[in-house]
Design a protein around this motif. Sequence first.
Motif, mmCIF file in Angstrom:
data_model
loop_
_atom_site.group_PDB
_atom_site.id
_atom_site.type_symbol
_atom_site.label_atom_id
_atom_site.label_comp_id
_atom_site.label_asym_id
_atom_site.label_seq_id
_atom_site.Cartn_x
_atom_site.Cartn_y
_atom_site.Cartn_z
ATOM 1 N N ILE A 22 0.837 -1.210 0.000
ATOM 2 C CA ILE A 22 0.000 0.000 0.000
ATOM 3 C C ILE A 22 0.868 1.254 0.000
ATOM 4 C CG2 ILE A 22 -1.618 1.375 1.379
ATOM 5 C CD1 ILE A 22 -2.905 -1.272 2.273
ATOM 6 N N GLY A 25 2.368 1.659 -3.313
ATOM 7 C CA GLY A 25 1.343 2.087 -4.257
ATOM 8 C C GLY A 25 1.045 3.568 -4.135
ATOM 9 N N ILE A 26 0.894 4.053 -2.910
ATOM 10 C CA ILE A 26 0.632 5.474 -2.707
ATOM 11 C C ILE A 26 1.758 6.317 -3.308
ATOM 12 C CG2 ILE A 26 0.481 7.299 -0.953
ATOM 13 C CD1 ILE A 26 -0.959 5.229 0.849
ATOM 14 N N ARG A 64 -5.186 -0.031 -5.629
ATOM 15 C CA ARG A 64 -5.479 1.406 -5.746
ATOM 16 C C ARG A 64 -6.540 1.830 -4.730
ATOM 17 N NH1 ARG A 64 -7.824 3.892 -11.396
ATOM 18 N NH2 ARG A 64 -7.098 6.064 -11.162
ATOM 19 N N CYS A 67 -5.116 1.836 -1.277
ATOM 20 C CA CYS A 67 -4.295 3.034 -1.082
ATOM 21 C C CYS A 67 -5.177 4.219 -0.702
ATOM 22 C CB CYS A 67 -3.515 3.365 -2.361
ATOM 23 S SG CYS A 67 -2.181 2.215 -2.761
ATOM 24 N N PHE A 122 -0.683 11.620 -4.221
ATOM 25 C CA PHE A 122 -1.695 10.612 -4.541
ATOM 26 C C PHE A 122 -3.076 11.250 -4.637
ATOM 27 C CE2 PHE A 122 -4.933 7.540 -3.254
ATOM 28 C CZ PHE A 122 -4.664 6.463 -4.072
#
Length: 224
Positions: A22, A25-26, A64, A67, A122
């Motif tokens: 996570i 991903g962020i 996604r 996140c 993000f």
Amino acid sequence: MPASTNPSSPEKAGDQTRTALIMAGIRLFGAKGFEATSTREIAAAANANIASIAYHFGGKEGLRLACAEMVGQRIQGVVGPVLASIDPGADPARAQAAFEMVIMGVTDFMLGQAEARDIASFMVREMGVPGAVFDKVYAEFIEPVHAKLCSLLGLATGQDPESDLIRLGAFSIAGQVVYFRIGHAIVARRMEWEIAGPAEIARIKATILGNIRAFVATNRRLAP
């Protein structure tokens, strides 16, 4: 010892992998965008097996969404306790003080925490792309927090909290905080700051605070 309390247990390791994915991903979605980021890059950044993305999230889109949930939880952790504790009654001064306290708390987080750079990037990217993530973040975080800020700003000024003036005013004030985070390099260069340390952050906070008070003073509706 039960597996759930053993730091080296599969459950604990799984949680750590999930969190690492996570956070990666962020960072990568914020820096490159969702489409331009590959699952291989995310797995490498998280030091995880690429198959773990499908295992934990069902795929890239699920990551996604996770996140977005993490970002919402982190910011809610900053503003939630303050908003929950606020009860200004019908007192405009207390409402203004509460509004200022929330914005200053968010500013401290956004400018003082290293992770906030990735969170801000993000959010800026995702808020420009309507879809499931946008809808979730808007419904669970942006709309309720903004509505509460509007209620405080409306009470502080004596204006309708759902008026265009107050809704746009709340966005403009909160937007300053976001800009100082995502535009930190521009601000630092123009201000000739080596770093944005505590003294520099204090100056930014004083500027934002002055803008809040100017907005309230300019738009305060006088009692008949």
